[in-house]
Design an enzyme around this catalytic site. Structure first.
Site, PDB file in Angstrom:
ATOM      1  N   ILE A 152       0.835  -1.204   0.000  1.00  0.00           N
ATOM      2  CA  ILE A 152       0.000   0.000   0.000  1.00  0.00           C
ATOM      3  C   ILE A 152       0.868   1.251   0.000  1.00  0.00           C
ATOM      4  O   ILE A 152       0.646   2.184  -0.785  1.00  0.00           O
ATOM      5  CB  ILE A 152      -0.943  -0.005   1.213  1.00  0.00           C
ATOM      6  CG1 ILE A 152      -1.891  -1.202   1.146  1.00  0.00           C
ATOM      7  CG2 ILE A 152      -1.738   1.306   1.279  1.00  0.00           C
ATOM      8  CD1 ILE A 152      -2.694  -1.417   2.416  1.00  0.00           C
ATOM      9  N   ASP A 171      10.838   2.489   6.289  1.00  0.00           N
ATOM     10  CA  ASP A 171      10.381   1.126   6.548  1.00  0.00           C
ATOM     11  C   ASP A 171      11.623   0.268   6.731  1.00  0.00           C
ATOM     12  O   ASP A 171      12.375   0.044   5.780  1.00  0.00           O
ATOM     13  CB  ASP A 171       9.539   0.591   5.389  1.00  0.00           C
ATOM     14  CG  ASP A 171       8.853  -0.732   5.727  1.00  0.00           C
ATOM     15  OD1 ASP A 171       9.457  -1.552   6.455  1.00  0.00           O
ATOM     16  OD2 ASP A 171       7.720  -0.937   5.270  1.00  0.00           O
ATOM     17  N   THR A 227      -4.501   5.923   6.765  1.00  0.00           N
ATOM     18  CA  THR A 227      -5.383   4.853   6.297  1.00  0.00           C
ATOM     19  C   THR A 227      -4.928   3.507   6.848  1.00  0.00           C
ATOM     20  O   THR A 227      -5.344   2.463   6.349  1.00  0.00           O
ATOM     21  CB  THR A 227      -5.405   4.796   4.755  1.00  0.00           C
ATOM     22  OG1 THR A 227      -4.056   4.701   4.268  1.00  0.00           O
ATOM     23  CG2 THR A 227      -6.075   6.021   4.166  1.00  0.00           C
ATOM     24  N   ARG A 229      -3.800   2.274  10.861  1.00  0.00           N
ATOM     25  CA  ARG A 229      -4.452   1.929  12.123  1.00  0.00           C
ATOM     26  C   ARG A 229      -4.543   3.170  12.999  1.00  0.00           C
ATOM     27  O   ARG A 229      -3.590   3.953  13.105  1.00  0.00           O
ATOM     28  CB  ARG A 229      -3.684   0.816  12.844  1.00  0.00           C
ATOM     29  CG  ARG A 229      -3.797  -0.558  12.180  1.00  0.00           C
ATOM     30  CD  ARG A 229      -5.239  -1.071  12.248  1.00  0.00           C
ATOM     31  NE  ARG A 229      -5.409  -2.404  11.676  1.00  0.00           N
ATOM     32  CZ  ARG A 229      -5.784  -2.651  10.421  1.00  0.00           C
ATOM     33  NH1 ARG A 229      -5.983  -1.627   9.595  1.00  0.00           N
ATOM     34  NH2 ARG A 229      -5.951  -3.876   9.995  1.00  0.00           N
ATOM     35  N   ASP A 253      -8.933   7.605   7.978  1.00  0.00           N
ATOM     36  CA  ASP A 253      -9.814   6.490   7.643  1.00  0.00           C
ATOM     37  C   ASP A 253      -9.778   5.415   8.728  1.00  0.00           C
ATOM     38  O   ASP A 253     -10.413   4.375   8.585  1.00  0.00           O
ATOM     39  CB  ASP A 253      -9.416   5.883   6.287  1.00  0.00           C
ATOM     40  CG  ASP A 253     -10.412   4.839   5.795  1.00  0.00           C
ATOM     41  OD1 ASP A 253     -11.622   5.147   5.787  1.00  0.00           O
ATOM     42  OD2 ASP A 253      -9.985   3.719   5.435  1.00  0.00           O
ATOM     43  N   GLU A 258     -13.279   1.954  17.111  1.00  0.00           N
ATOM     44  CA  GLU A 258     -14.183   1.855  15.967  1.00  0.00           C
ATOM     45  C   GLU A 258     -15.357   0.946  16.323  1.00  0.00           C
ATOM     46  O   GLU A 258     -15.168  -0.057  16.991  1.00  0.00           O
ATOM     47  CB  GLU A 258     -13.431   1.323  14.747  1.00  0.00           C
ATOM     48  CG  GLU A 258     -12.327   2.253  14.271  1.00  0.00           C
ATOM     49  CD  GLU A 258     -11.624   1.758  13.016  1.00  0.00           C
ATOM     50  OE1 GLU A 258     -11.974   0.642  12.530  1.00  0.00           O
ATOM     51  OE2 GLU A 258     -10.746   2.463  12.511  1.00  0.00           O
ATOM     52  N   HIS A 277     -13.234   3.937   7.890  1.00  0.00           N
ATOM     53  CA  HIS A 277     -12.385   2.768   7.651  1.00  0.00           C
ATOM     54  C   HIS A 277     -12.871   1.981   6.428  1.00  0.00           C
ATOM     55  O   HIS A 277     -13.041   0.754   6.479  1.00  0.00           O
ATOM     56  CB  HIS A 277     -12.329   1.869   8.887  1.00  0.00           C
ATOM     57  CG  HIS A 277     -11.022   1.113   8.979  1.00  0.00           C
ATOM     58  ND1 HIS A 277     -10.447   0.745  10.170  1.00  0.00           N
ATOM     59  CD2 HIS A 277     -10.172   0.653   8.021  1.00  0.00           C
ATOM     60  CE1 HIS A 277      -9.321   0.097   9.957  1.00  0.00           C
ATOM     61  NE2 HIS A 277      -9.130   0.036   8.644  1.00  0.00           N
ATOM     62  N   ILE A 278     -13.047   2.706   5.336  1.00  0.00           N
ATOM     63  CA  ILE A 278     -13.576   2.078   4.115  1.00  0.00           C
ATOM     64  C   ILE A 278     -12.568   2.125   2.971  1.00  0.00           C
ATOM     65  O   ILE A 278     -12.933   1.908   1.818  1.00  0.00           O
ATOM     66  CB  ILE A 278     -14.913   2.726   3.691  1.00  0.00           C
ATOM     67  CG1 ILE A 278     -14.866   4.261   3.725  1.00  0.00           C
ATOM     68  CG2 ILE A 278     -16.040   2.255   4.582  1.00  0.00           C
ATOM     69  CD1 ILE A 278     -14.192   4.909   2.580  1.00  0.00           C
ATOM     70  N   GLY A 279     -11.302   2.362   3.296  1.00  0.00           N
ATOM     71  CA  GLY A 279     -10.298   2.423   2.247  1.00  0.00           C
ATOM     72  C   GLY A 279     -10.247   1.173   1.397  1.00  0.00           C
ATOM     73  O   GLY A 279     -10.046   1.237   0.175  1.00  0.00           O
ATOM     74  N   ALA A 280     -10.440   0.026   2.026  1.00  0.00           N
ATOM     75  CA  ALA A 280     -10.363  -1.245   1.298  1.00  0.00           C
ATOM     76  C   ALA A 280     -11.719  -1.702   0.781  1.00  0.00           C
ATOM     77  O   ALA A 280     -11.824  -2.774   0.190  1.00  0.00           O
ATOM     78  CB  ALA A 280      -9.777  -2.333   2.196  1.00  0.00           C
TER      79      ALA A 280
END
Length: 308
Positions: A152, A171, A227, A229, A253, A258, A277-280
Protein backbone atom coordinates in the site's frame (compact mmCIF):
# COMPACT_ATOMS: atom_id res chain seq x y z
CA UNK A 1 -16.73 -32.26 5.39
CA UNK A 2 -14.63 -29.87 7.51
CA UNK A 3 -15.80 -26.41 8.55
CA UNK A 4 -14.39 -22.96 7.89
CA UNK A 5 -15.71 -20.10 10.01
CA UNK A 6 -16.07 -16.66 8.42
CA UNK A 7 -16.22 -13.73 10.84
CA UNK A 8 -18.67 -11.75 8.73
CA UNK A 9 -21.95 -12.28 6.91
CA UNK A 10 -20.57 -12.39 3.36
CA UNK A 11 -17.67 -13.36 1.12
CA UNK A 12 -17.18 -12.62 -2.56
CA UNK A 13 -18.84 -15.28 -4.76
CA UNK A 14 -15.45 -16.11 -6.27
CA UNK A 15 -14.11 -16.94 -2.80
CA UNK A 16 -17.21 -18.99 -1.96
CA UNK A 17 -16.58 -21.04 -5.08
CA UNK A 18 -13.01 -21.81 -3.99
CA UNK A 19 -14.26 -22.97 -0.59
CA UNK A 20 -17.09 -25.14 -1.90
CA UNK A 21 -15.52 -28.35 -0.52
CA UNK A 22 -15.95 -27.03 3.04
CA UNK A 23 -18.93 -26.22 5.21
CA UNK A 24 -18.99 -22.47 5.74
CA UNK A 25 -20.35 -20.91 8.91
CA UNK A 26 -20.84 -17.14 9.04
CA UNK A 27 -20.83 -15.19 12.29
CA UNK A 28 -22.85 -12.24 10.98
CA UNK A 29 -21.73 -8.62 10.89
CA UNK A 30 -19.30 -7.33 13.51
CA UNK A 31 -19.43 -10.37 15.80
CA UNK A 32 -18.62 -10.07 19.49
CA UNK A 33 -15.70 -12.19 20.67
CA UNK A 34 -18.11 -14.30 22.74
CA UNK A 35 -20.10 -15.14 19.59
CA UNK A 36 -16.95 -16.26 17.78
CA UNK A 37 -15.99 -18.48 20.73
CA UNK A 38 -19.49 -19.96 20.80
CA UNK A 39 -19.40 -20.86 17.10
CA UNK A 40 -15.88 -22.28 17.40
CA UNK A 41 -17.08 -24.53 20.21
CA UNK A 42 -20.13 -25.60 18.24
CA UNK A 43 -18.50 -26.24 14.85
CA UNK A 44 -14.79 -26.87 15.63
CA UNK A 45 -13.56 -25.25 12.38
CA UNK A 46 -10.27 -26.20 10.73
CA UNK A 47 -9.90 -22.65 9.49
CA UNK A 48 -11.18 -19.16 10.16
CA UNK A 49 -11.38 -16.42 7.57
CA UNK A 50 -11.05 -13.28 9.67
CA UNK A 51 -12.92 -10.19 8.56
CA UNK A 52 -14.29 -8.62 11.74
CA UNK A 53 -14.08 -9.26 15.47
CA UNK A 54 -11.22 -10.27 17.74
CA UNK A 55 -9.63 -13.71 17.60
CA UNK A 56 -8.05 -14.52 20.93
CA UNK A 57 -6.94 -17.55 22.88
CA UNK A 58 -10.49 -18.41 23.96
CA UNK A 59 -11.64 -18.89 20.36
CA UNK A 60 -8.55 -20.94 19.52
CA UNK A 61 -9.03 -23.19 22.53
CA UNK A 62 -12.68 -23.69 21.58
CA UNK A 63 -11.62 -25.13 18.20
CA UNK A 64 -9.05 -27.90 18.72
CA UNK A 65 -9.10 -28.72 14.98
CA UNK A 66 -8.10 -25.18 14.04
CA UNK A 67 -5.08 -25.02 11.72
CA UNK A 68 -5.21 -21.58 10.12
CA UNK A 69 -6.59 -18.07 10.57
CA UNK A 70 -6.59 -16.27 7.24
CA UNK A 71 -7.11 -12.52 7.29
CA UNK A 72 -9.44 -10.94 4.77
CA UNK A 73 -7.03 -8.02 4.36
CA UNK A 74 -3.47 -7.12 5.24
CA UNK A 75 -3.70 -6.10 8.92
CA UNK A 76 -3.69 -8.91 11.49
CA UNK A 77 -3.80 -6.85 14.68
CA UNK A 78 -7.22 -8.28 15.62
CA UNK A 79 -5.64 -11.74 15.88
CA UNK A 80 -3.65 -12.77 18.96
CA UNK A 81 -0.62 -13.97 17.04
CA UNK A 82 1.31 -14.99 20.16
CA UNK A 83 -1.53 -17.27 21.24
CA UNK A 84 -1.78 -18.68 17.72
CA UNK A 85 1.94 -19.47 17.58
CA UNK A 86 1.79 -21.18 20.96
CA UNK A 87 -0.96 -23.46 19.62
CA UNK A 88 0.64 -24.14 16.24
CA UNK A 89 -2.04 -22.23 14.35
CA UNK A 90 -0.83 -20.39 11.26
CA UNK A 91 -1.83 -16.76 10.72
CA UNK A 92 -1.77 -15.59 7.11
CA UNK A 93 -2.75 -12.28 5.52
CA UNK A 94 -3.97 -11.15 2.12
CA UNK A 95 -0.93 -8.93 1.62
CA UNK A 96 -1.31 -6.61 -1.33
CA UNK A 97 -4.90 -7.58 -2.14
CA UNK A 98 -6.25 -4.16 -1.17
CA UNK A 99 -3.19 -2.08 -2.07
CA UNK A 100 -4.76 -0.13 -4.92
CA UNK A 101 -7.96 0.58 -2.99
CA UNK A 102 -6.31 1.84 0.19
CA UNK A 103 -3.66 3.86 -1.64
CA UNK A 104 -6.41 5.55 -3.65
CA UNK A 105 -8.26 6.37 -0.42
CA UNK A 106 -5.11 7.90 1.03
CA UNK A 107 -4.70 10.01 -2.09
CA UNK A 108 -8.35 11.08 -1.92
CA UNK A 109 -7.95 12.15 1.71
CA UNK A 110 -4.74 14.02 0.89
CA UNK A 111 -6.39 15.92 -1.96
CA UNK A 112 -9.47 16.61 0.16
CA UNK A 113 -7.25 18.21 2.80
CA UNK A 114 -4.97 20.10 0.42
CA UNK A 115 -7.87 21.49 -1.61
CA UNK A 116 -10.34 21.95 1.31
CA UNK A 117 -12.87 19.89 -0.61
CA UNK A 118 -15.29 19.26 2.26
CA UNK A 119 -15.35 22.86 3.49
CA UNK A 120 -15.65 24.41 0.04
CA UNK A 121 -18.40 21.96 -0.89
CA UNK A 122 -20.35 22.80 2.27
CA UNK A 123 -19.95 26.53 1.62
CA UNK A 124 -21.11 26.16 -1.98
CA UNK A 125 -24.18 24.19 -0.93
CA UNK A 126 -24.94 26.95 1.58
CA UNK A 127 -24.93 29.50 -1.25
CA UNK A 128 -21.47 31.04 -0.82
CA UNK A 129 -18.87 31.84 -3.50
CA UNK A 130 -15.44 32.00 -1.85
CA UNK A 131 -13.22 32.44 -4.90
CA UNK A 132 -11.81 35.77 -3.70
CA UNK A 133 -10.87 34.50 -0.24
CA UNK A 134 -9.85 30.86 -0.73
CA UNK A 135 -6.30 29.55 -1.22
CA UNK A 136 -5.51 25.84 -1.37
CA UNK A 137 -2.25 23.90 -1.11
CA UNK A 138 -0.35 23.01 -4.29
CA UNK A 139 1.25 19.59 -3.89
CA UNK A 140 3.68 19.79 -6.81
CA UNK A 141 7.28 19.95 -5.45
CA UNK A 142 6.10 19.40 -1.87
CA UNK A 143 7.64 16.64 0.25
CA UNK A 144 5.59 13.66 1.40
CA UNK A 145 6.83 11.29 4.10
CA UNK A 146 5.50 7.76 3.70
CA UNK A 147 5.79 5.67 6.86
CA UNK A 148 5.48 2.02 5.88
CA UNK A 149 6.55 0.85 2.43
CA UNK A 150 4.63 -2.35 1.94
CA UNK A 151 2.34 -2.83 -1.04
CA UNK A 152 0.00 0.00 0.00
CA UNK A 153 2.72 2.46 0.98
CA UNK A 154 4.63 1.89 -2.25
CA UNK A 155 1.47 2.28 -4.30
CA UNK A 156 0.70 5.59 -2.57
CA UNK A 157 4.31 6.72 -3.01
CA UNK A 158 4.03 6.09 -6.75
CA UNK A 159 0.86 8.21 -6.90
CA UNK A 160 2.51 11.03 -4.94
CA UNK A 161 5.53 10.89 -7.23
CA UNK A 162 3.14 11.17 -10.17
CA UNK A 163 1.86 14.42 -8.68
CA UNK A 164 5.39 15.79 -8.74
CA UNK A 165 6.01 15.35 -5.03
CA UNK A 166 9.37 14.51 -3.45
CA UNK A 167 8.94 11.18 -1.64
CA UNK A 168 10.69 10.31 1.61
CA UNK A 169 10.06 6.84 2.98
CA UNK A 170 10.69 4.89 6.16
CA UNK A 171 10.38 1.13 6.55
CA UNK A 172 13.11 -0.98 8.19
CA UNK A 173 11.93 -4.09 6.34
CA UNK A 174 11.42 -2.78 2.80
CA UNK A 175 13.79 -3.88 0.04
CA UNK A 176 14.26 -3.13 -3.67
CA UNK A 177 12.46 0.18 -3.59
CA UNK A 178 12.04 2.40 -6.68
CA UNK A 179 14.57 5.18 -7.04
CA UNK A 180 12.02 7.96 -6.57
CA UNK A 181 11.66 6.97 -2.88
CA UNK A 182 14.42 8.42 -0.71
CA UNK A 183 14.79 6.10 2.28
CA UNK A 184 15.30 7.93 5.56
CA UNK A 185 14.28 7.88 9.22
CA UNK A 186 11.21 9.14 11.03
CA UNK A 187 12.89 12.24 12.54
CA UNK A 188 13.87 13.38 9.03
CA UNK A 189 10.32 12.85 7.79
CA UNK A 190 8.94 14.85 10.70
CA UNK A 191 11.39 17.66 10.02
CA UNK A 192 11.14 17.87 6.21
CA UNK A 193 7.71 16.67 5.07
CA UNK A 194 4.74 18.88 4.24
CA UNK A 195 2.62 15.71 4.14
CA UNK A 196 2.90 12.58 6.31
CA UNK A 197 0.99 9.45 5.26
CA UNK A 198 0.89 6.37 7.49
CA UNK A 199 0.90 2.89 5.94
CA UNK A 200 2.50 0.72 8.62
CA UNK A 201 1.06 -1.96 10.93
CA UNK A 202 0.35 -1.01 14.53
CA UNK A 203 2.82 -2.36 17.09
CA UNK A 204 3.55 -1.53 20.70
CA UNK A 205 6.72 0.18 19.49
CA UNK A 206 4.96 2.61 17.14
CA UNK A 207 1.72 3.20 19.05
CA UNK A 208 1.04 6.96 19.09
CA UNK A 209 3.86 7.51 16.64
CA UNK A 210 2.29 10.89 16.01
CA UNK A 211 1.83 12.55 19.39
CA UNK A 212 2.21 16.00 20.92
CA UNK A 213 5.99 15.78 20.83
CA UNK A 214 6.41 14.43 17.31
CA UNK A 215 3.73 16.69 15.82
CA UNK A 216 5.53 19.68 17.33
CA UNK A 217 8.65 18.64 15.37
CA UNK A 218 6.78 18.84 12.05
CA UNK A 219 6.60 21.79 9.71
CA UNK A 220 3.77 24.12 10.63
CA UNK A 221 0.75 23.32 8.49
CA UNK A 222 1.72 19.70 7.83
CA UNK A 223 -1.04 17.49 6.41
CA UNK A 224 -1.49 14.10 8.13
CA UNK A 225 -3.12 11.14 6.38
CA UNK A 226 -3.86 7.83 8.10
CA UNK A 227 -5.38 4.85 6.30
CA UNK A 228 -3.53 2.30 8.43
CA UNK A 229 -4.45 1.93 12.12
CA UNK A 230 -5.93 4.53 14.44
CA UNK A 231 -3.57 3.71 17.28
CA UNK A 232 -0.68 5.20 15.33
CA UNK A 233 -1.96 8.65 16.28
CA UNK A 234 -2.64 10.21 19.68
CA UNK A 235 -6.06 11.60 18.81
CA UNK A 236 -6.11 14.25 21.55
CA UNK A 237 -2.73 15.54 20.40
CA UNK A 238 -3.82 15.59 16.76
CA UNK A 239 -6.98 17.52 17.59
CA UNK A 240 -5.00 20.11 19.53
CA UNK A 241 -2.47 20.41 16.69
CA UNK A 242 -5.21 20.92 14.09
CA UNK A 243 -6.88 23.59 16.21
CA UNK A 244 -3.59 25.41 16.75
CA UNK A 245 -2.67 25.31 13.05
CA UNK A 246 0.43 23.17 13.62
CA UNK A 247 -1.36 20.53 11.54
CA UNK A 248 -2.96 22.13 8.51
CA UNK A 249 -5.37 19.28 7.92
CA UNK A 250 -5.85 15.58 8.65
CA UNK A 251 -7.48 12.91 6.51
CA UNK A 252 -8.38 9.87 8.59
CA UNK A 253 -9.81 6.49 7.64
CA UNK A 254 -8.97 4.68 10.90
CA UNK A 255 -9.45 5.47 14.57
CA UNK A 256 -8.41 4.24 17.99
CA UNK A 257 -11.98 3.11 18.79
CA UNK A 258 -14.18 1.86 15.97
CA UNK A 259 -16.92 2.50 15.13
CA UNK A 260 -16.52 6.15 16.08
CA UNK A 261 -18.96 7.05 18.82
CA UNK A 262 -21.41 9.98 18.56
CA UNK A 263 -19.96 13.15 20.01
CA UNK A 264 -16.35 12.36 19.15
CA UNK A 265 -14.57 15.74 18.91
CA UNK A 266 -13.31 14.97 15.40
CA UNK A 267 -16.91 15.13 14.17
CA UNK A 268 -17.10 18.88 14.78
CA UNK A 269 -13.63 19.76 13.51
CA UNK A 270 -13.65 21.18 9.95
CA UNK A 271 -9.89 20.68 9.65
CA UNK A 272 -10.26 16.89 9.79
CA UNK A 273 -11.67 14.87 6.88
CA UNK A 274 -13.23 11.60 8.04
CA UNK A 275 -14.11 8.29 6.42
CA UNK A 276 -15.30 5.15 8.29
CA UNK A 277 -12.38 2.77 7.65
CA UNK A 278 -13.58 2.08 4.12
CA UNK A 279 -10.30 2.42 2.25
CA UNK A 280 -10.36 -1.24 1.30
CA UNK A 281 -14.10 -1.32 0.62
CA UNK A 282 -14.16 -1.29 -3.16
CA UNK A 283 -15.60 -3.76 -5.62
CA UNK A 284 -12.15 -4.87 -6.76
CA UNK A 285 -10.60 -5.12 -3.29
CA UNK A 286 -13.58 -7.07 -1.93
CA UNK A 287 -13.06 -9.78 -4.54
CA UNK A 288 -9.27 -9.75 -4.24
CA UNK A 289 -9.26 -10.00 -0.45
CA UNK A 290 -11.79 -12.82 -0.51
CA UNK A 291 -9.78 -14.76 -3.07
CA UNK A 292 -6.48 -14.20 -1.26
CA UNK A 293 -7.99 -15.19 2.09
CA UNK A 294 -9.55 -18.34 0.65
CA UNK A 295 -6.43 -19.40 -1.24
CA UNK A 296 -4.19 -18.76 1.77
CA UNK A 297 -6.43 -20.82 4.04
CA UNK A 298 -6.66 -23.67 1.55
CA UNK A 299 -2.88 -23.70 1.03
CA UNK A 300 -2.23 -24.11 4.76
CA UNK A 301 -4.88 -26.83 5.09
CA UNK A 302 -3.41 -28.67 2.10
CA UNK A 303 0.03 -28.69 3.73
CA UNK A 304 -1.44 -30.13 6.91
CA UNK A 305 -3.29 -32.79 4.95
CA UNK A 306 -0.13 -33.75 3.04
CA UNK A 307 1.86 -34.01 6.27
CA UNK A 308 -0.73 -36.15 8.03
Amino acid sequence: MSTILVTSDTLAPQALDLLREHDLVFTGKNPAEERIVELCREHNPVGIIVRYGKLGAAAMDAAPALKVMSKHGSGTDNIDKVAAKERGIEVVAAAGANAAAVAEQALALLLACAKSVSRIDARMHAGHWDKASHTSVELDSQTVGVVGLGAIGQRFARMAHGLGMRVLGFDPFAKSLPDYITVTDVPTILREAEVISLHCPLTEENRHLLNASTLAQCKRGVIVVNTARGGLIDEDALLAAVRSGQVGGAGLDSFEVEPMQPGHPFQNEPGIVLSPHIGAVTNGAYVNMGLFAARNALAVLARHTAAA
